[in-house]
Design a protein around this motif. Structure first.
Motif, PDB file in Angstrom:
ATOM      1  N   LEU A  98       0.851  -1.186   0.000  1.00  0.00           N
ATOM      2  CA  LEU A  98       0.000   0.000   0.000  1.00  0.00           C
ATOM      3  C   LEU A  98       0.890   1.240   0.000  1.00  0.00           C
ATOM      4  CD1 LEU A  98      -2.844   1.233   0.218  1.00  0.00           C
ATOM      5  CD2 LEU A  98      -2.597   1.119   2.704  1.00  0.00           C
ATOM      6  N   VAL A  99       0.703   2.117  -0.974  1.00  0.00           N
ATOM      7  CA  VAL A  99       1.531   3.320  -1.113  1.00  0.00           C
ATOM      8  C   VAL A  99       0.662   4.555  -0.845  1.00  0.00           C
ATOM      9  CG1 VAL A  99       3.013   4.659  -2.636  1.00  0.00           C
ATOM     10  CG2 VAL A  99       2.960   2.157  -2.834  1.00  0.00           C
ATOM     11  N   LYS A 100       1.126   5.410   0.070  1.00  0.00           N
ATOM     12  CA  LYS A 100       0.406   6.654   0.386  1.00  0.00           C
ATOM     13  C   LYS A 100       1.339   7.843   0.214  1.00  0.00           C
ATOM     14  CE  LYS A 100      -3.097   5.255   3.746  1.00  0.00           C
ATOM     15  NZ  LYS A 100      -3.565   5.442   5.149  1.00  0.00           N
ATOM     16  N   ALA A 101       0.825   8.882  -0.441  1.00  0.00           N
ATOM     17  CA  ALA A 101       1.596  10.120  -0.582  1.00  0.00           C
ATOM     18  C   ALA A 101       1.511  10.887   0.734  1.00  0.00           C
ATOM     19  CB  ALA A 101       1.039  10.952  -1.722  1.00  0.00           C
ATOM     20  N   THR A 102       2.657  11.327   1.256  1.00  0.00           N
ATOM     21  CA  THR A 102       2.691  12.080   2.519  1.00  0.00           C
ATOM     22  C   THR A 102       3.172  13.513   2.314  1.00  0.00           C
ATOM     23  OG1 THR A 102       4.899  11.184   2.940  1.00  0.00           O
ATOM     24  CG2 THR A 102       3.026  10.009   3.914  1.00  0.00           C
ATOM     25  N   GLY A 103       3.487  13.882   1.114  1.00  0.00           N
ATOM     26  CA  GLY A 103       3.951  15.238   0.803  1.00  0.00           C
ATOM     27  C   GLY A 103       4.470  15.271  -0.614  1.00  0.00           C
ATOM     28  N   ASP A 104       5.125  16.362  -0.961  1.00  0.00           N
ATOM     29  CA  ASP A 104       5.703  16.462  -2.297  1.00  0.00           C
ATOM     30  C   ASP A 104       6.838  15.464  -2.457  1.00  0.00           C
ATOM     31  OD1 ASP A 104       3.975  18.474  -2.938  1.00  0.00           O
ATOM     32  OD2 ASP A 104       5.389  20.101  -2.489  1.00  0.00           O
ATOM     33  N   HIS A 105       6.659  14.549  -3.367  1.00  0.00           N
ATOM     34  CA  HIS A 105       7.680  13.535  -3.709  1.00  0.00           C
ATOM     35  C   HIS A 105       8.000  12.592  -2.542  1.00  0.00           C
ATOM     36  CE1 HIS A 105       8.300  16.036  -7.242  1.00  0.00           C
ATOM     37  NE2 HIS A 105       8.618  17.066  -6.461  1.00  0.00           N
ATOM     38  N   THR A 106       7.168  12.555  -1.510  1.00  0.00           N
ATOM     39  CA  THR A 106       7.415  11.639  -0.380  1.00  0.00           C
ATOM     40  C   THR A 106       6.240  10.678  -0.245  1.00  0.00           C
ATOM     41  OG1 THR A 106       6.440  13.180   1.219  1.00  0.00           O
ATOM     42  CG2 THR A 106       8.829  13.300   0.872  1.00  0.00           C
ATOM     43  N   PHE A 107       6.579   9.415   0.025  1.00  0.00           N
ATOM     44  CA  PHE A 107       5.557   8.362   0.082  1.00  0.00           C
ATOM     45  C   PHE A 107       5.876   7.396   1.221  1.00  0.00           C
ATOM     46  CE2 PHE A 107       6.126   9.812  -4.239  1.00  0.00           C
ATOM     47  CZ  PHE A 107       4.836  10.027  -4.697  1.00  0.00           C
ATOM     48  N   THR A 108       4.809   6.835   1.781  1.00  0.00           N
ATOM     49  CA  THR A 108       4.959   5.752   2.753  1.00  0.00           C
ATOM     50  C   THR A 108       4.495   4.460   2.090  1.00  0.00           C
ATOM     51  OG1 THR A 108       4.604   7.201   4.654  1.00  0.00           O
ATOM     52  CG2 THR A 108       4.232   4.849   4.992  1.00  0.00           C
ATOM     53  N   VAL A 109       5.325   3.445   2.174  1.00  0.00           N
ATOM     54  CA  VAL A 109       4.999   2.141   1.586  1.00  0.00           C
ATOM     55  C   VAL A 109       4.765   1.157   2.728  1.00  0.00           C
ATOM     56  CG1 VAL A 109       5.761   0.291   0.062  1.00  0.00           C
ATOM     57  CG2 VAL A 109       6.458   2.647  -0.406  1.00  0.00           C
ATOM     58  N   SER A 110       3.524   0.662   2.849  1.00  0.00           N
ATOM     59  CA  SER A 110       3.183  -0.330   3.875  1.00  0.00           C
ATOM     60  C   SER A 110       3.356  -1.721   3.276  1.00  0.00           C
ATOM     61  CB  SER A 110       1.747  -0.135   4.357  1.00  0.00           C
ATOM     62  OG  SER A 110       1.605   1.140   4.956  1.00  0.00           O
ATOM     63  N   VAL A 111       4.266  -2.487   3.872  1.00  0.00           N
ATOM     64  CA  VAL A 111       4.601  -3.816   3.352  1.00  0.00           C
ATOM     65  C   VAL A 111       3.980  -4.870   4.269  1.00  0.00           C
ATOM     66  CG1 VAL A 111       6.465  -5.376   2.692  1.00  0.00           C
ATOM     67  CG2 VAL A 111       6.779  -2.900   2.474  1.00  0.00           C
ATOM     68  N   GLU A 184      12.336  12.077  -8.224  1.00  0.00           N
ATOM     69  CA  GLU A 184      12.650  12.714  -6.940  1.00  0.00           C
ATOM     70  C   GLU A 184      11.949  12.036  -5.768  1.00  0.00           C
ATOM     71  OE1 GLU A 184      12.235  16.977  -6.955  1.00  0.00           O
ATOM     72  OE2 GLU A 184      12.576  17.070  -9.114  1.00  0.00           O
ATOM     73  N   ALA A 185      11.315  10.918  -6.008  1.00  0.00           N
ATOM     74  CA  ALA A 185      10.535  10.248  -4.960  1.00  0.00           C
ATOM     75  C   ALA A 185      11.420   9.790  -3.807  1.00  0.00           C
ATOM     76  CB  ALA A 185       9.794   9.056  -5.554  1.00  0.00           C
ATOM     77  N   THR A 186      10.907   9.992  -2.590  1.00  0.00           N
ATOM     78  CA  THR A 186      11.547   9.488  -1.373  1.00  0.00           C
ATOM     79  C   THR A 186      10.543   8.582  -0.666  1.00  0.00           C
ATOM     80  OG1 THR A 186      12.844  11.514  -1.139  1.00  0.00           O
ATOM     81  CG2 THR A 186      12.620  10.126   0.813  1.00  0.00           C
ATOM     82  N   LEU A 187      10.967   7.369  -0.339  1.00  0.00           N
ATOM     83  CA  LEU A 187      10.032   6.385   0.224  1.00  0.00           C
ATOM     84  C   LEU A 187      10.415   6.025   1.658  1.00  0.00           C
ATOM     85  CD1 LEU A 187       9.616   6.120  -2.890  1.00  0.00           C
ATOM     86  CD2 LEU A 187       9.131   3.709  -2.495  1.00  0.00           C
ATOM     87  N   LYS A 188       9.403   5.900   2.481  1.00  0.00           N
ATOM     88  CA  LYS A 188       9.570   5.370   3.837  1.00  0.00           C
ATOM     89  C   LYS A 188       8.808   4.053   3.894  1.00  0.00           C
ATOM     90  CE  LYS A 188       8.458   6.236   8.693  1.00  0.00           C
ATOM     91  NZ  LYS A 188       7.778   7.139   9.637  1.00  0.00           N
ATOM     92  N   PHE A 189       9.468   2.999   4.372  1.00  0.00           N
ATOM     93  CA  PHE A 189       8.860   1.677   4.394  1.00  0.00           C
ATOM     94  C   PHE A 189       8.391   1.331   5.802  1.00  0.00           C
ATOM     95  CE2 PHE A 189      11.263   1.695   0.533  1.00  0.00           C
ATOM     96  CZ  PHE A 189      10.538   0.892  -0.337  1.00  0.00           C
TER      97      PHE A 189
END
Length: 197
Positions: A98-111, A184-189
């Protein structure tokens, strides 16, 4: 006696010559045949969204031991064993993330929890070791043994032993996907066990 010998030799020679001069179409028409037929029907179809992250090569030996009744368990002639030497590949991965946008070019990926996706294991050799009097000793069938080559305990072990590698690979794969869309995407898992990276 001589007449009997002549008769036998004549019959053999006649049979040999008949085999040579008999047309192949006649042999095919009169000879017996052995045919194997296999019919299959598709009974279901299921779409998958699983992602294979790791493929492991495995080799092993499975033993199916037949043990006589307790009273005679130490009598070697009653024992039986079947060994299967096998090799193949097992696949580990994950269901849809599950991928959620949290800001400009930042996303949280729920694994979600990593899962066993499948295996392709082949028996390379079967070796049987049966005692002379083991005919009545119970033993698991070959089908049961093959179906248990990769047990549920093995699956849990492979998933646990490769947890960190699966995480590393998940981050590599999904970051690659994200950056192919947004360089420019930055991901937090965030993982199902509550830990985040």
């Amino acid at each position: 006696m001589f007449g009997v010998v002549v008769l036998v030799v004549g019959a053999l020679a006649g049979g040999y010559l008949a085999g040579i001069f008999t047309p192949p179409w006649l042999v095919a028409a009169l000879g017996s045949q052995s045919v194997i037929k296999n019919e299959q029907v598709v009974t279901s179809m299921e779409k998958k969204e699983q992602t294979v992250l790791l493929e492991l090569g495995v080799k092993g030996v499975s033993e199916a031991e037949g043990i006589p009744p307790a009273v005679l368990k130490d009598f070697p002639l009653l024992k039986k064993a079947r060994y299967m030497i096998y090799s193949g590949k097992v696949k580990l991965g994950v269901d849809s993330v599950l991928v959620k946008a949290t800001g400009d070019h930042t996303f949280t990926v729920s694994v979600p929890e990593f899962i066993w996706i499948g295996d392709d294991v082949n028996v390379d050799r079967v070796i049987s070791s049966d005692g002379l009097l083991s005919a009545f000793t119970a033993q698991k069938s070959e089908i049961e043994q093959i179906n248990n080559l990769v047990s549920s305990a093995d699956r849990a072990y492979y998933l646990e032993q490769n947890r960190q590698t699966l995480r590393d690979q998940a981050e590599f794969v999904f970051t690659k996907y994200a950056k192919s869309i947004d360089p420019e995407a930055t991901l937090k898992f965030v993982y199902a066990d509550g830990e985040a990276e």
